[in-house]
Design an enzyme around this catalytic site. Structure first.
Site, mmCIF file in Angstrom:
data_model
loop_
_atom_site.group_PDB
_atom_site.id
_atom_site.type_symbol
_atom_site.label_atom_id
_atom_site.label_comp_id
_atom_site.label_asym_id
_atom_site.label_seq_id
_atom_site.Cartn_x
_atom_site.Cartn_y
_atom_site.Cartn_z
ATOM 1 N N CYS A 44 0.815 -1.208 0.000
ATOM 2 C CA CYS A 44 0.000 0.000 0.000
ATOM 3 C C CYS A 44 0.855 1.267 0.000
ATOM 4 O O CYS A 44 1.770 1.408 -0.805
ATOM 5 C CB CYS A 44 -0.978 -0.066 1.174
ATOM 6 S SG CYS A 44 -2.444 0.953 1.004
ATOM 7 N N HIS A 45 0.603 2.188 0.923
ATOM 8 C CA HIS A 45 1.316 3.460 0.983
ATOM 9 C C HIS A 45 2.740 3.321 1.510
ATOM 10 O O HIS A 45 3.523 4.270 1.428
ATOM 11 C CB HIS A 45 0.541 4.465 1.847
ATOM 12 C CG HIS A 45 -0.656 5.033 1.166
ATOM 13 N ND1 HIS A 45 -1.857 4.363 1.120
ATOM 14 C CD2 HIS A 45 -0.829 6.187 0.486
ATOM 15 C CE1 HIS A 45 -2.730 5.091 0.444
ATOM 16 N NE2 HIS A 45 -2.132 6.207 0.050
#
Length: 173
Positions: A106-107
């Site tokens: 993800c991030h």
């Protein structure tokens, strides 16, 4: 899945982590006999949504040589804060310098751009990071899982089964 007996895996997070992206791979490592260690710039505990986790080791005192792999869970706030912490960036880069396994979801891929280790890498991430990663020199694609050497990347919590399996597979190669 295979046995991770004797393997130590660092999980680098701070406040604002995405709980599923910490606990799902953490549980996979532990269930397969490995030791999960929470590393953070915080000293006591970290929180993400309605969850909290005790910190095992401050990142300023952490040494990549003592671990077999690094997992970077996401969470926008978590990832943004970690990439601004020089000790967290240094710790992450040390895994690449030692050619050890790094798994980012993800991030968390923001950290890879900040640590200057994305150049020439095939990667995925949360879709909003694609421009950042391309600007850092990565070859970004929208896939559930991308494995490039010792780098494992995934997009979102729905990709966790493939992400977790790839971590175990890489550590048992």
């Amino acid at each position: 899945m295979s046995d991770l007996q004797g393997r130590r895996v660092a999980f680098l997070v701070t406040n604002g982590y995405e709980p599923s992206e910490l606990y799902s791979p953490w549980d996979t490592v532990v269930e397969n006999g490995g030791r999960a260690v929470l590393v953070s710039p915080e000293s006591d505990e970290v929180s993400g949504k309605d969850h909290s986790q005790k910190v095992d080791l401050n990142v300023a005192d952490a040494n990549a040589d003592e671990f077999d792999a690094l997992v970077l869970p996401g969470g926008t706030k978590n990832a943004d804060q970690l990439r601004m912490n020089k000790d967290a960036v240094k710790f992450t880069k040390a895994f690449f310098d030692a050619n050890k396994t790094v798994a980012s979801i993800c991030h968390a891929a923001w950290m890879l751009a900040e640590a200057d280790v994305a150049q020439g890498r095939n990667m995925t991430s949360y879709p909003s990071l694609q421009t950042d990663l391309r600007n850092a020199g990565a070859h970004w694609s929208d896939e559930e899982l991308v494995v490039d050497g010792n780098l494992i990347t995934s997009r979102t919590p729905k990709d966790l089964p493939a992400f977790n399996e790839a971590i175990v597979n890489k550590l048992t190669e």
